[in-house]
Design an enzyme around this catalytic site. Structure first.
Site, PDB file in Angstrom:
ATOM      1  N   GLY A  95      53.090   2.677  -2.673  1.00 49.63           N
ATOM      2  CA  GLY A  95      52.740   2.360  -1.298  1.00 49.63           C
ATOM      3  C   GLY A  95      52.122   0.988  -1.103  1.00 49.63           C
ATOM      4  O   GLY A  95      52.402   0.056  -1.838  1.00 49.63           O
ATOM      5  N   SER A  96      51.267   0.916  -0.101  1.00 48.16           N
ATOM      6  CA  SER A  96      50.713  -0.341   0.395  1.00 48.16           C
ATOM      7  C   SER A  96      49.879  -1.085  -0.642  1.00 48.16           C
ATOM      8  O   SER A  96      49.313  -0.493  -1.567  1.00 48.16           O
ATOM      9  CB  SER A  96      49.872  -0.018   1.616  1.00 48.16           C
ATOM     10  OG  SER A  96      48.758  -0.845   1.711  1.00 48.16           O
ATOM     11  N   SER A  97      49.760  -2.401  -0.423  1.00 50.00           N
ATOM     12  CA  SER A  97      48.928  -3.225  -1.299  1.00 50.00           C
ATOM     13  C   SER A  97      47.443  -2.968  -1.069  1.00 50.00           C
ATOM     14  O   SER A  97      46.609  -3.529  -1.758  1.00 50.00           O
ATOM     15  CB  SER A  97      49.255  -4.701  -1.087  1.00 50.00           C
ATOM     16  OG  SER A  97      49.087  -5.055   0.276  1.00 50.00           O
TER      17      SER A  97
END
Lengths: 426, 140
Positions: free
Chosen positions: B63-65
Site C-alpha cells: 500500500g501507501s508510502s
C-alpha cells in the site's frame, strides 16, 4: 554501511543537531535495508504539513519544530529546524482554505495546516501540495537520484521520467531534506531497474479509462515486481500514464515499469529486460479487461449517485478542460455534488482560462491540495460515488464505507447531471 | 520442541512474547488504526485484531508510502507491536520497523509466516538474527 567523510561529519554534529539526527535516522534505515552506502539527492518530495491528531498534539507541546523532530526525523529530542539543505517539496496534504464550506473537514485542521505552510515555507519547503509534483515544477532529470513518497508519484518518477527513487516514507524524506542523502538501495541501482515480467495486451489500450484498467490488471498480476508491457498499445499521453502508474501501484505495489519504445529506459524490448530473454508473456484480452471493469464496479448496487470525484491523481490541465467542456451549459442534479481535484498551480491556469467558472456555473467545484481519500472527507451524506480513477475506486469505498462506480469522465459527468449511473463497458 | 529460524537483524534488540501471524501483507494507511493498534482493512484476515504487545509475523508491507508513518504513530500512541518478523524486506517495512523501534528480523532462511502460528511463544533476538519459536500448546 560505509559513510563518506561529509556523512560522518554530519553524524558527529558538524552541521548542527537536527542534521545529526537526520543522519542517525538514515544510518538506522540504511542498515535495516542492508544498503552499502548513501547517495546524494537534490530532489526530495515528502510530507510535513498535513495535519493529524498526533501532529496537533506535538504542535501544541512544542510547535512545528517538535512535530518535525519527532515525526520527520524520528527523534526524541526537539530541534530548531534549519533551512532545507536541498530542494524539497510538500506532496498532497489536507484540505485547505478553498474547501471551507464545501468539504466537511475540521476548520481547526485547515488552520493548523496554514500555520504549517508558513513555517515550512520559510524554511524552503516548496508547498506544491499535490500528489503530482511532476505536473507543477518538479520534473527530475533522467537518472537523477530522488527521495520521493507517494506511490503514484514514485512509479511516474521511475518509469516515465527515468529518474531513480524508492518508495520513501515520512521520516526518510525528512532526513533527506536536511542532509541531501538517501540509502543507495533498490531502484537506485541500475541492475534493479530491468523488467521481471512481460504483460502483453491483445485488446487495444487507448485513452484514460483503458490505460487505468490495464494498469489495474498489471498491478494485480505482478504485485511488487517490474512489469514490461507490450501489445496493442496506442500512444499514451502524460495523463494516461499518470492513471496507468497509479493503478499499478493500487492493485499491486509497482514502483517501476517499462513500455518499450515509449518510456526512456526501454528503447527496445531487449533493453527493458537488460539483454536477458523476456519471460513468457501474461495475456490481457477482452476477458481480462471485462474482469477488471467488473472488479472496480462490484462495489455499487444503487445507481443513484450523490457524489462524483474527478482528478485522482490530481487532474492535468487537459482533464480540467475536458470536464469543463462536458459540463458547459449543464446543471448538476440537485442531490449530486462534483469535485475535481487539481494542484493549486494548475487551478490558477484553469481560473485564467475560464474552466473553473464553467464548472462552477454547472454546480461543480475545483478543489486543491488534497482528495477525499487523504482527508477522509466527502460531501455530507454521500452513499454512492462515481469516479474516473481506478485508484480512487480502489481506496475510497474502504476508507469512507461508501459504494463506488468507475467509468469515463463523460459517464461521471452524466451521473453528476442526471443523478444516475448509466456507465457501461464499451 | 523449539524451532530456530535464522535471519538478519533489521532493528537491534531482543524481545519475547506471543506471536500474531498474518498470512496476508499489511497496509499502513487505510490498513491499521494507530489509536487502537488494530488492523482495520475490511476483508483482511486480521480485521479487528489488535497487535499491541504481540510479536507481529507477516509477509511484508503493502500500500501507501505512509506505511512507516502509521507504525511510528503506534509507538507514539503506545499501541506498537512488541517485535516484528517479516518475510519480504522493502523500504516500507524496513523504515517502518526502524521508526517503530522494536526488535525486528527479516531475510530469514525459512518463511516465518509458514512456520509460526498465532499464539506460539517467540523469542526475537535481532542482535543475533535468530527467531526461536515454541509452539503452543507445547507437546506433552
Amino acid at each position: 554501511m560505509e559513510l563518506a567523510d561529509d556523512e560522518k561529519a554530519m553524524l558527529d554534529g558538524a552541521e548542527g543537531p537536527a542534521v545529526a539526527a537526520a543522519m542517525d535516522l538514515l544510518v538506522r534505515y540504511g542498515e535495516a535495508l542492508g544498503a552499502e552506502r548513501l547517495c546524494e539527492t537534490r530532489n526530495v518530495a515528502g510530507t510535513m504539513t498535513q495535519p493529524s491528531p498526533v501532529k496537533a498534539r506535538l504542535v501544541r507541546e512544542g510547535g512545528w519544530n517538535k512535530a518535525f523532530s519527532v515525526i520527520n526525523l524520528d527523534s526524541d529530542d526537539e530541534f530548531e529546524l534549519p533551512h532545507m539543505r536541498v530542494p524539497t517539496c510538500q506532496l498532497q496534504q489536507g484540505f485547505g482554505e478553498d474547501s471551507v464550506g464545501i468539504a466537511p473537514y475540521p476548520r481547526s485542521m485547515v488552520e493548523l495546516q496554514s500555520g504549517a505552510e508558513a513555517f515550512y515555507g520559510e524554511r524552503g519547503v516548496n508547498i506544491l501540495a499535490t500528489c503530482t509534483p511532476y505536473q507543477v515544477g518538479n520534473l527530475p532529470a533522467r537518472d537523477e537520484h530522488c527521495a520521493w513518497m507517494e506511490s503514484s508519484a514514485v512509479v511516474y518518477c521511475n518509469s516515465v521520467l527515468g529518474a531513480r527513487t524508492n518508495c520513501e516514507g515520512t521520516a526518510s524524506t525528512g532526513a533527506a531534506s536536511l542532509t541531501g542523502k538517501i540509502p543507495y538501495w533498490g531502484n537506485h541501482l541500475p541492475e534493479n531497474r530491468y523488467g521481471t515480467h512481460l504483460v502483453e495486451a491483445a485488446v487495444p489500450v487507448a485513452g484514460f479509462l483503458d490505460w487505468g484498467m490495464f494498469g489495474y490488471f498489471v498491478g494485480e498480476v505482478v504485485q511488487e515486481n517490474r512489469p514490461v508491457v507490450t501489445g496493442e498499445l496506442r500512444q499514451p499521453d502524460q495523463t494516461d500514464l499518470k492513471h496507468f502508474g497509479a493503478s499499478t501501484a493500487s492493485s499491486g505495489g509497482v514502483e517501476i515499469y517499462h513500455i518499450p519504445g515509449i518510456t526512456p529506459e526501454a528503447p527496445t524490448l531487449d533493453a527493458a529486460f537488460g539483454g536477458r530473454a523476456a519471460p513468457e508473456a501474461i495475456g490481457y484480452g477482452s476477458r481480462e479487461r471485462r474482469a477488471v471493469y467488473e472488479t472496480l464496479n462490484n462495489q455499487g448496487e444503487s445507481t443513484g449517485v450523490d457524489f462524483v470525484l474527478l482528478g485522482c491523481p490530481h487532474a492535468s490541465l487537459d482533464q480540467i478542460a475536458r470536464a469543463a467542456r462536458a459540463l458547459d451549459g449543464r446543471k448538476l442534479n440537485a442531490g449530486t455534488e462534483l469535485w475535481l481535484m487539481t494542484p493549486r498551480a494548475l487551478r490558477s491556469v484553469a481560473d485564467r482560462n475560464g474552466y473553473t467558472e464553467i464548472i462552477r456555473r454547472a454546480g461543480g467545484r475545483v478543489l486543491t491540495d488534497s482528495c477525499p481519500a487523504m482527508s477522509k472527507s466527502a460531501p455530507e451524506g454521500t452513499r454512492v460515488f462515481a469516479t474516473d480513477s481506478a485508484k480512487q475506486a480502489h481506496y475510497l469505498p474502504a476508507i469512507l464505507g461508501i459504494e463506488a462506480w468507475f467509468g469515463t469522465l463523460e459517464e461521471c459527468v452524466d451521473a453528476a447531471v442526471t443523478g444516475t449511473w448509466r456507465g457501461e463497458l464499451r | 520442541m523449539t524451532l530456530r529460524i535464522r535471519g538478519r537483524g533489521i532493528v537491534p534488540g531482543r524481545a519475547e512474547g506471543e506471536a500474531l501471524v498474518s498470512h496476508e501483507t499489511i497496509s499502513g494507511w487505510g490498513g491499521i488504526d494507530p489509536a487502537t493498534g488494530t488492523v482495520i482493512e475490511r476483508r483482511h484476515e486480521l480485521h479487528g485484531v489488535c497487535f499491541t504487545g504481540k510479536v507481529l509475523v507477516f509477509p511484508g508491507a503493502k500500500g501507501s508510502s505512509g506505511w512507516a508513518g502509521f507504525f511510528q504513530s503506534t509507538r507514539l500512541l503506545g499501541t506498537a507491536p512488541l517485535a516484528m518478523v517479516f518475510t519480504t524486506l522493502s523500504t516500507k517495512s524496513a523504515l517502518g520497523a526502524v521508526v517503530t523501534r522494536v526488535p525486528a528480523i527479516s531475510d530469514l532462511d525459512a518463511d516465518p509466516v509458514e512456520l509460526i502460528r498465532t499464539g506460539d511463544r517467540v523469542v526475537v533476538d535481532a542482535d543475533a538474527g535468530i527467531v526461536t519459536v515454541t509452539p503452543t500448546p507445547p507437546p506433552s
